[in-house]
Design a protein around this motif. Structure first.
Motif, PDB file in Angstrom:
ATOM      1  N   SER A   1      46.300  36.619  46.398  1.00  0.00           N
ATOM      2  CA  SER A   1      47.601  36.774  46.040  1.00  0.00           C
ATOM      3  C   SER A   1      48.132  36.748  44.936  1.00  0.00           C
ATOM      4  O   SER A   1      49.624  36.159  44.485  1.00  0.00           O
ATOM      5  N   GLY A   2      47.484  36.913  43.675  1.00  0.00           N
ATOM      6  CA  GLY A   2      48.141  37.108  42.429  1.00  0.00           C
ATOM      7  C   GLY A   2      47.918  35.973  41.792  1.00  0.00           C
ATOM      8  O   GLY A   2      48.652  35.785  40.593  1.00  0.00           O
ATOM      9  N   SER A   3      47.039  34.959  41.897  1.00  0.00           N
ATOM     10  CA  SER A   3      46.528  33.830  41.010  1.00  0.00           C
ATOM     11  C   SER A   3      46.140  34.511  39.654  1.00  0.00           C
ATOM     12  O   SER A   3      45.416  35.231  39.184  1.00  0.00           O
ATOM     13  N   ARG A   4      46.752  33.767  38.394  1.00  0.00           N
ATOM     14  CA  ARG A   4      46.603  34.153  37.112  1.00  0.00           C
ATOM     15  C   ARG A   4      45.715  33.122  36.473  1.00  0.00           C
ATOM     16  O   ARG A   4      45.269  33.192  35.434  1.00  0.00           O
ATOM     17  N   TRP A   5      45.251  32.094  37.024  1.00  0.00           N
ATOM     18  CA  TRP A   5      44.089  30.877  36.951  1.00  0.00           C
ATOM     19  C   TRP A   5      43.013  31.372  36.702  1.00  0.00           C
ATOM     20  O   TRP A   5      42.321  31.873  37.591  1.00  0.00           O
ATOM     21  N   SER A   6      42.287  31.378  35.729  1.00  0.00           N
ATOM     22  CA  SER A   6      41.052  31.895  35.336  1.00  0.00           C
ATOM     23  C   SER A   6      39.823  30.970  36.270  1.00  0.00           C
ATOM     24  O   SER A   6      39.058  31.774  36.741  1.00  0.00           O
ATOM     25  N   GLY A   7      40.339  29.832  36.757  1.00  0.00           N
ATOM     26  CA  GLY A   7      39.611  28.884  37.631  1.00  0.00           C
ATOM     27  C   GLY A   7      39.110  29.434  38.842  1.00  0.00           C
ATOM     28  O   GLY A   7      38.345  29.172  39.762  1.00  0.00           O
ATOM     29  N   ASP A   8      40.060  30.500  39.326  1.00  0.00           N
ATOM     30  CA  ASP A   8      39.981  31.199  40.622  1.00  0.00           C
ATOM     31  C   ASP A   8      39.097  32.224  40.553  1.00  0.00           C
ATOM     32  O   ASP A   8      38.710  32.671  41.809  1.00  0.00           O
ATOM     33  N   PHE A   9      38.522  32.567  39.680  1.00  0.00           N
ATOM     34  CA  PHE A   9      37.592  33.710  39.416  1.00  0.00           C
ATOM     35  C   PHE A   9      36.208  33.043  39.092  1.00  0.00           C
ATOM     36  O   PHE A   9      36.187  32.541  38.211  1.00  0.00           O
ATOM     37  N   GLY A  10      35.192  33.359  40.256  1.00  0.00           N
ATOM     38  CA  GLY A  10      33.903  32.586  39.936  1.00  0.00           C
ATOM     39  C   GLY A  10      32.691  33.652  38.983  1.00  0.00           C
ATOM     40  O   GLY A  10      31.764  32.860  38.811  1.00  0.00           O
TER      41      GLY A  10
ATOM     42  N   TYR B   1      48.575  43.173  39.967  1.00  0.00           N
ATOM     43  CA  TYR B   1      49.192  42.048  39.154  1.00  0.00           C
ATOM     44  C   TYR B   1      49.069  42.383  37.786  1.00  0.00           C
ATOM     45  O   TYR B   1      48.091  42.587  37.576  1.00  0.00           O
ATOM     46  N   TYR B   2      50.231  42.139  36.858  1.00  0.00           N
ATOM     47  CA  TYR B   2      50.063  42.161  35.671  1.00  0.00           C
ATOM     48  C   TYR B   2      50.735  41.141  34.992  1.00  0.00           C
ATOM     49  O   TYR B   2      51.814  40.729  35.593  1.00  0.00           O
ATOM     50  N   THR B   3      50.500  40.764  33.711  1.00  0.00           N
ATOM     51  CA  THR B   3      51.031  39.832  32.963  1.00  0.00           C
ATOM     52  C   THR B   3      52.318  40.495  32.366  1.00  0.00           C
ATOM     53  O   THR B   3      52.192  41.670  32.117  1.00  0.00           O
TER      54      THR B   3
ATOM     55  N   ARG C   1      41.849  31.837  26.796  1.00  0.00           N
ATOM     56  CA  ARG C   1      41.951  33.040  27.560  1.00  0.00           C
ATOM     57  C   ARG C   1      43.176  33.129  28.263  1.00  0.00           C
ATOM     58  O   ARG C   1      43.771  32.357  28.967  1.00  0.00           O
ATOM     59  N   GLU C   2      43.759  34.350  28.654  1.00  0.00           N
ATOM     60  CA  GLU C   2      44.696  34.476  29.287  1.00  0.00           C
ATOM     61  C   GLU C   2      44.684  35.715  30.285  1.00  0.00           C
ATOM     62  O   GLU C   2      43.892  36.678  30.262  1.00  0.00           O
ATOM     63  N   PHE C   3      45.465  35.621  31.421  1.00  0.00           N
ATOM     64  CA  PHE C   3      45.272  36.618  32.398  1.00  0.00           C
ATOM     65  C   PHE C   3      46.031  38.013  32.013  1.00  0.00           C
ATOM     66  O   PHE C   3      47.342  38.023  31.270  1.00  0.00           O
TER      67      PHE C   3
ATOM     68  N   MET D   1      39.207  41.724  41.737  1.00  0.00           N
ATOM     69  CA  MET D   1      38.893  41.898  40.477  1.00  0.00           C
ATOM     70  C   MET D   1      39.887  41.676  39.383  1.00  0.00           C
ATOM     71  O   MET D   1      41.175  42.159  39.713  1.00  0.00           O
ATOM     72  N   GLY D   2      39.765  41.118  38.407  1.00  0.00           N
ATOM     73  CA  GLY D   2      40.592  40.821  37.396  1.00  0.00           C
ATOM     74  C   GLY D   2      40.144  40.996  35.838  1.00  0.00           C
ATOM     75  O   GLY D   2      38.913  41.295  35.651  1.00  0.00           O
TER      76      GLY D   2
END
Length: 128
Positions: free
Chosen positions: A107-116, A62-64, A45-47, A34-35
């Protein structure tokens, strides 16, 4: 696909706190990473933060960099809910905050495309 509903946004003075909640519907919430992401006017949009498992039983957060030490992400699998506790808020935290979900190891991806899956967003406004 999981359905996500955010709540908890609002107007707060600089230095104040808010807690965002994201309720998820659908099976196997515990298996989702969950992000939280945010989008300020005129910006991409940013992580912000995320919590998930890379394959074992332990969840990692994980945090920015800009929110480390101020924001805390947590989840309650029994309630199918993820939270974002935001303390020491700053005007630059003003944005629409989105909850997102991702199936599978994380594993900590910050790319929005990894969230569906995405919620509708909740507005956070921090006044100076």
């Amino acid at each position: 696909q999981v359905q996500l509903v955010e709540s908890g946004g609002g107007l707060v003075q600089a230095g104040g706190s808010l807690r965002l909640s994201c309720a998820a519907s659908g099976p196997t919430f515990s298996s989702y990473a969950m992000g939280w992401f945010r989008q300020a006017p005129g910006k991409e949009r940013e992580f912000v933060s995320a919590i998930g498992r890379s394959g074992g039983s332990i969840y990692y957060a994980y945090y920015t960099d800009s929110v480390k030490g101020r924001f805390t992400i947590s989840r309650d699998n029994g309630k199918n809910t993820v939270y974002l506790q935001m303390n020491m808020l700053k005007p630059e935290d003003t944005a629409v905050y989105y909850c997102a979900a991702r199936v599978g190891p994380y594993s900590g991806s910050r790319w929005s495309g990894d969230f569906g899956s995405w919620g509708q967003g909740t507005q956070v406004t921090v006044s100076s």
